[in-house]
Design a protein around this motif. Structure first.
Motif, mmCIF file in Angstrom:
data_model
loop_
_atom_site.group_PDB
_atom_site.id
_atom_site.type_symbol
_atom_site.label_atom_id
_atom_site.label_comp_id
_atom_site.label_asym_id
_atom_site.label_seq_id
_atom_site.Cartn_x
_atom_site.Cartn_y
_atom_site.Cartn_z
ATOM 1 N N TYR A 23 0.872 -1.272 -0.083
ATOM 2 C CA TYR A 23 -0.105 -0.076 0.091
ATOM 3 C C TYR A 23 0.929 1.131 -0.009
ATOM 4 O O TYR A 23 1.917 1.242 0.653
ATOM 5 C CB TYR A 23 -0.890 0.117 1.265
ATOM 6 C CG TYR A 23 -1.550 1.354 1.452
ATOM 7 C CD1 TYR A 23 -2.786 1.082 0.209
ATOM 8 C CD2 TYR A 23 -1.100 2.267 2.204
ATOM 9 C CE1 TYR A 23 -3.921 1.748 0.791
ATOM 10 C CE2 TYR A 23 -2.366 3.945 2.073
ATOM 11 C CZ TYR A 23 -3.220 3.430 1.097
ATOM 12 O OH TYR A 23 -4.392 4.203 1.064
ATOM 13 N N GLU A 25 0.365 5.753 -1.149
ATOM 14 C CA GLU A 25 -0.390 7.003 -0.746
ATOM 15 C C GLU A 25 0.514 8.195 -1.663
ATOM 16 O O GLU A 25 1.818 8.062 -0.878
ATOM 17 C CB GLU A 25 -1.121 7.281 -0.078
ATOM 18 C CG GLU A 25 -1.967 6.511 1.041
ATOM 19 C CD GLU A 25 -3.022 6.756 1.789
ATOM 20 O OE1 GLU A 25 -2.660 8.445 2.108
ATOM 21 O OE2 GLU A 25 -3.223 6.293 2.540
ATOM 22 N N ARG A 36 -0.618 12.619 7.218
ATOM 23 C CA ARG A 36 -1.445 10.955 6.933
ATOM 24 C C ARG A 36 -0.863 10.136 7.747
ATOM 25 O O ARG A 36 -1.257 9.707 8.391
ATOM 26 C CB ARG A 36 -1.729 11.115 5.927
ATOM 27 C CG ARG A 36 -2.041 10.012 5.027
ATOM 28 C CD ARG A 36 -3.791 10.009 5.275
ATOM 29 N NE ARG A 36 -4.103 8.692 4.541
ATOM 30 C CZ ARG A 36 -4.618 8.146 5.200
ATOM 31 N NH1 ARG A 36 -5.875 8.345 6.061
ATOM 32 N NH2 ARG A 36 -5.656 6.464 3.981
ATOM 33 N N GLU A 37 0.643 10.198 7.410
ATOM 34 C CA GLU A 37 1.257 8.675 8.137
ATOM 35 C C GLU A 37 1.301 8.332 9.470
ATOM 36 O O GLU A 37 0.714 7.699 10.794
ATOM 37 C CB GLU A 37 2.884 9.149 8.194
ATOM 38 C CG GLU A 37 3.541 7.465 8.328
ATOM 39 C CD GLU A 37 5.672 7.614 8.628
ATOM 40 O OE1 GLU A 37 5.800 7.012 8.654
ATOM 41 O OE2 GLU A 37 6.068 8.372 7.752
ATOM 42 N N LEU A 40 -2.705 7.773 10.791
ATOM 43 C CA LEU A 40 -2.487 6.255 10.348
ATOM 44 C C LEU A 40 -1.756 5.689 10.898
ATOM 45 O O LEU A 40 -2.927 4.441 12.159
ATOM 46 C CB LEU A 40 -2.078 5.676 8.757
ATOM 47 C CG LEU A 40 -2.685 5.871 7.341
ATOM 48 C CD1 LEU A 40 -1.703 6.012 6.505
ATOM 49 C CD2 LEU A 40 -3.572 5.168 7.168
ATOM 50 N N LYS A 41 -0.941 5.628 11.822
ATOM 51 C CA LYS A 41 -0.706 5.466 12.808
ATOM 52 C C LYS A 41 -0.948 4.907 14.546
ATOM 53 O O LYS A 41 -0.834 4.384 14.946
ATOM 54 C CB LYS A 41 0.730 6.292 13.348
ATOM 55 C CG LYS A 41 2.182 6.011 12.339
ATOM 56 C CD LYS A 41 3.319 6.196 13.546
ATOM 57 C CE LYS A 41 4.480 6.007 12.296
ATOM 58 N NZ LYS A 41 5.585 6.073 12.356
ATOM 59 N N TRP A 43 -4.744 4.580 13.790
ATOM 60 C CA TRP A 43 -5.405 3.478 14.251
ATOM 61 C C TRP A 43 -5.808 2.234 14.219
ATOM 62 O O TRP A 43 -4.329 2.119 14.637
ATOM 63 C CB TRP A 43 -5.711 3.515 12.434
ATOM 64 C CG TRP A 43 -6.709 4.780 10.624
ATOM 65 C CD1 TRP A 43 -6.245 5.806 11.446
ATOM 66 C CD2 TRP A 43 -6.789 4.502 9.639
ATOM 67 N NE1 TRP A 43 -6.916 7.087 10.962
ATOM 68 C CE2 TRP A 43 -6.906 5.810 9.233
ATOM 69 C CE3 TRP A 43 -7.411 3.691 9.150
ATOM 70 C CZ2 TRP A 43 -7.862 6.218 8.605
ATOM 71 C CZ3 TRP A 43 -7.331 3.606 7.907
ATOM 72 C CH2 TRP A 43 -7.438 4.816 7.495
ATOM 73 N N TRP A 47 -8.728 -1.860 11.085
ATOM 74 C CA TRP A 47 -8.710 -0.241 9.618
ATOM 75 C C TRP A 47 -8.062 -0.506 8.599
ATOM 76 O O TRP A 47 -7.714 0.345 7.401
ATOM 77 C CB TRP A 47 -8.623 0.395 10.476
ATOM 78 C CG TRP A 47 -9.896 0.872 11.146
ATOM 79 C CD1 TRP A 47 -11.120 -0.025 12.037
ATOM 80 C CD2 TRP A 47 -9.930 1.960 12.649
ATOM 81 N NE1 TRP A 47 -11.897 0.525 12.875
ATOM 82 C CE2 TRP A 47 -10.942 1.659 13.585
ATOM 83 C CE3 TRP A 47 -9.171 3.765 12.612
ATOM 84 C CZ2 TRP A 47 -11.500 2.100 14.524
ATOM 85 C CZ3 TRP A 47 -9.885 3.906 13.656
ATOM 86 C CH2 TRP A 47 -10.997 3.407 15.034
ATOM 87 N N LYS A 48 -6.317 -0.150 9.192
ATOM 88 C CA LYS A 48 -5.816 -1.077 8.630
ATOM 89 C C LYS A 48 -5.449 -1.183 7.503
ATOM 90 O O LYS A 48 -5.012 -1.393 5.852
ATOM 91 C CB LYS A 48 -3.583 -0.308 9.141
ATOM 92 C CG LYS A 48 -3.706 0.338 9.679
ATOM 93 C CD LYS A 48 -2.931 0.312 10.953
ATOM 94 C CE LYS A 48 -2.009 1.658 12.122
ATOM 95 N NZ LYS A 48 -1.164 1.055 12.910
ATOM 96 N N LEU A 51 -7.687 -0.720 4.527
ATOM 97 C CA LEU A 51 -7.502 0.130 4.387
ATOM 98 C C LEU A 51 -7.125 -0.687 2.647
ATOM 99 O O LEU A 51 -6.354 -0.577 1.501
ATOM 100 C CB LEU A 51 -6.572 1.189 4.566
ATOM 101 C CG LEU A 51 -5.956 2.751 3.578
ATOM 102 C CD1 LEU A 51 -7.161 3.024 3.027
ATOM 103 C CD2 LEU A 51 -4.943 2.898 4.152
#
Length: 69
Positions: A23, A25, A36-37, A40-41, A43, A47-48, A51
């Protein structure tokens, strides 16, 4: 990506043998990418995984798609 694949850097990818890009982006700037990183950490793992599986359901290695020859 090359540094992760060759274990040139210590850390998570080296410690756990992470070699496959499943993955990614693209971002216009470093500030957006860092934001964003960090988001996401925070999450949950589930959820990851969702995605990743929405974008890459077969967990193919995406390195060749973004590698510059």
């Amino acid at each position: 990506i090359h540094q992760h694949r060759t274990d040139a850097l210590g850390g998570f990818t080296s410690r756990y043998g992470v070699k496959t890009l499943v993955y990614y982006e693209a971002h216009d700037g470093i500030a957006g990418a860092i934001w964003r990183e960090k988001a996401l950490k925070k999450w949950r793992r589930r959820w990851k995984l969702q995605l990743i599986e929405q974008a890459n359901p077969h967990w193919r290695d995406l390195y060749d798609e973004i590698a510059v020859p």
